[in-house]
Design a protein around this motif. Structure first.
Motif, PDB file in Angstrom:
ATOM      1  N   LEU A 114       0.818  -1.209   0.000  1.00 56.61           N
ATOM      2  CA  LEU A 114       0.000   0.000   0.000  1.00 56.61           C
ATOM      3  C   LEU A 114       0.854   1.262   0.000  1.00 56.61           C
ATOM      4  O   LEU A 114       0.533   2.252  -0.655  1.00 56.61           O
ATOM      5  CB  LEU A 114      -0.927   0.016   1.219  1.00 56.61           C
ATOM      6  CG  LEU A 114      -1.941  -1.129   1.322  1.00 56.61           C
ATOM      7  CD1 LEU A 114      -2.733  -1.002   2.619  1.00 56.61           C
ATOM      8  CD2 LEU A 114      -2.889  -1.119   0.125  1.00 56.61           C
ATOM      9  N   THR A 115       1.924   1.241   0.781  1.00 57.26           N
ATOM     10  CA  THR A 115       2.806   2.403   0.871  1.00 57.26           C
ATOM     11  C   THR A 115       4.195   1.962   1.293  1.00 57.26           C
ATOM     12  O   THR A 115       4.335   0.993   2.052  1.00 57.26           O
ATOM     13  CB  THR A 115       2.266   3.427   1.889  1.00 57.26           C
ATOM     14  OG1 THR A 115       3.168   4.539   1.970  1.00 57.26           O
ATOM     15  CG2 THR A 115       2.114   2.820   3.280  1.00 57.26           C
ATOM     16  N   ASP A 116       5.211   2.658   0.790  1.00 61.67           N
ATOM     17  CA  ASP A 116       6.565   2.398   1.267  1.00 61.67           C
ATOM     18  C   ASP A 116       7.093   3.577   2.081  1.00 61.67           C
ATOM     19  O   ASP A 116       8.289   3.659   2.351  1.00 61.67           O
ATOM     20  CB  ASP A 116       7.507   2.068   0.109  1.00 61.67           C
ATOM     21  CG  ASP A 116       7.552   3.160  -0.950  1.00 61.67           C
ATOM     22  OD1 ASP A 116       6.906   4.211  -0.750  1.00 61.67           O
ATOM     23  OD2 ASP A 116       8.237   2.959  -1.965  1.00 61.67           O
ATOM     24  N   ASP A 117       6.202   4.478   2.492  1.00 60.48           N
ATOM     25  CA  ASP A 117       6.608   5.592   3.360  1.00 60.48           C
ATOM     26  C   ASP A 117       7.020   5.081   4.739  1.00 60.48           C
ATOM     27  O   ASP A 117       7.943   5.604   5.366  1.00 60.48           O
ATOM     28  CB  ASP A 117       5.464   6.604   3.510  1.00 60.48           C
ATOM     29  CG  ASP A 117       5.200   7.353   2.223  1.00 60.48           C
ATOM     30  OD1 ASP A 117       5.149   6.708   1.160  1.00 60.48           O
ATOM     31  OD2 ASP A 117       5.052   8.588   2.258  1.00 60.48           O
ATOM     32  N   ILE A 118       6.281   4.070   5.228  1.00 60.43           N
ATOM     33  CA  ILE A 118       6.639   3.426   6.485  1.00 60.43           C
ATOM     34  C   ILE A 118       6.636   1.919   6.274  1.00 60.43           C
ATOM     35  O   ILE A 118       5.984   1.404   5.370  1.00 60.43           O
ATOM     36  CB  ILE A 118       5.672   3.793   7.639  1.00 60.43           C
ATOM     37  CG1 ILE A 118       4.255   3.272   7.349  1.00 60.43           C
ATOM     38  CG2 ILE A 118       5.660   5.298   7.887  1.00 60.43           C
ATOM     39  CD1 ILE A 118       3.288   3.421   8.523  1.00 60.43           C
ATOM     40  N   ALA A 119       7.369   1.211   7.130  1.00 59.54           N
ATOM     41  CA  ALA A 119       7.399  -0.247   7.081  1.00 59.54           C
ATOM     42  C   ALA A 119       7.130  -0.785   8.469  1.00 59.54           C
ATOM     43  O   ALA A 119       7.738  -0.336   9.447  1.00 59.54           O
ATOM     44  CB  ALA A 119       8.752  -0.741   6.578  1.00 59.54           C
TER      45      ALA A 119
END
Length: 363
Positions: A114-119
């Protein structure tokens, strides 16, 4: 999926700082937030008040309205939107897991799609499971706190719902200074909350990971319609509570190199002391143990019996000294209780090969 709240529906204790973060999400997309605030019955003039609070129901209403109106379940946190239904997809992707450990690992893995801003990442070490967030891109200061708090709460709420149990947290950490509304963190993350840490995280007993999931697709569809009561407010029971009470009563064990476990301490085994250590009220402690089919007194007797048997087998201490060590006032009351537990006296238990033991009649 509505953002999981964390407080009594009627109590105004949710920080207005989180409301302001949602309003900023509207501003990011150039959309007027007036309708959402009106639906949540939050006066626009109150949004700017630093110490103002709203109820859990108001906050849930605002969240649900904003996520659908903006078509972004991340509410502006990330470099791209998480369209309405994204968190529901994460729930579905994890629901077929045989146990909570695999469900959380799947959630973390699919979240990266969904997003790679946070893991998100799950690590287990020394009997403790830790769910942590790595910020792979700098988060906007206006959204950072709300993003990290909500990301942790989303998964915690889902995990509690999935195994139908409260998951008691040992501690939670956050990579920013304690905010003025830090008191709310004790309600969101019961336990030890630490600020100015390296990353956002929380830790809990590893044994929760082995618990099987209790939900199916039908239950998921119902939950997704309104996440607040199903992901948070109903999960007061802790399926590991009895085990954790036993461990607290037994006390820490010393090394195996010839030393003995610490005997139970009566002053630390009161309902109030145990409840405080477990971050619940004494009333809740008694109620949850009853739901498990046991009681505080039953567990206390079990711990006393086990410790008495251990000392009788492995030490040469006088029986009177053992009686005092396991919480009895005198040797006579200890002997009476021990016979109720085992059908023999402490002396007979210590000397199983003694012919005189054949005269002992089980109580």
């Amino acid at each position: 999926m509505s953002s999981p709240s964390f407080l009594s529906p009627a109590r105004a204790a949710t920080p207005m700082a989180f409301v302001r973060a949602i309003v900023r999400g509207y501003e990011r997309y150039g959309v007027d937030s007036a309708g959402a605030l009106r639906a949540a019955q939050i006066a626009p003039r109150d949004v700017a008040k630093p110490g103002a609070r709203v109820t859990a129901v108001q906050f849930e209403t605002l969240n649900a309205h904003a996520m659908q109106e903006l078509d972004d379940e991340a509410l502006g946190w990330f470099t791209r939107k998480l369209p309405w239904g994204s968190y529901g997809m994460l729930c579905r992707a994890s629901l077929s897991s045989p146990d909570l450990g695999l469900a959380i690992k799947r959630w973390c893995r699919h979240h990266r799609l969904l997003t790679d801003d946070i893991a998100l990442d799950l690590q287990v070490m020394g009997g403790v499971a830790t769910l942590s967030i790595t910020e792979q891109r700098p988060l906007d200061k206006a959204f950072r706190e709300f993003c990290l708090v909500s990301s942790l709460r989303f998964l915690h709420g889902y995990a509690c719902w999935a195994i139908d149990s409260r998951i008691s947290l040992r501690h939670a950490t956050f990579p920013f200074a304690a905010p003025s509304h830090r008191d709310a963190y004790a309600l969101m993350f019961a336990g030890d909350v630490r600020f100015d840490a390296a990353r956002a995280s929380y830790s809990f007993d590893e044994r929760y990971l082995a618990l099987p999931l209790q939900r199916d697709e039908r239950a998921l569809r119902t939950m997704l319609k309104r996440a607040l009561p199903l992901t948070v407010l109903q999960y007061r029971r802790d399926r590991l509570l009895g085990q954790r009470v036993r461990e607290l009563m037994r006390g820490p064990a010393d090394s195996e190199a010839g030393s003995h476990a610490t005997a139970p301490r009566a002053e630390s085994n009161t309902a109030d002391a145990l409840a405080s250590a477990l971050n619940v009220s004494a009333r809740t402690l008694h109620r949850q143990l009853k739901d498990e089919g046991t009681s505080l007194q039953s567990i206390k007797n079990e711990v006393r019996r086990d410790e008495a048997q251990r000392q009788l087998r492995r030490t040469t201490k006088p029986i009177k000294q053992i009686a005092l060590a396991v919480g009895f006032r005198n040797e006579k009351s200890f002997a009476r209780a021990f016979r109720d537990w085992t059908g023999m006296t402490p002396g007979a238990f210590r000397r199983p090969g003694d012919p005189a033991n054949s005269r002992i009649t089980p109580a």
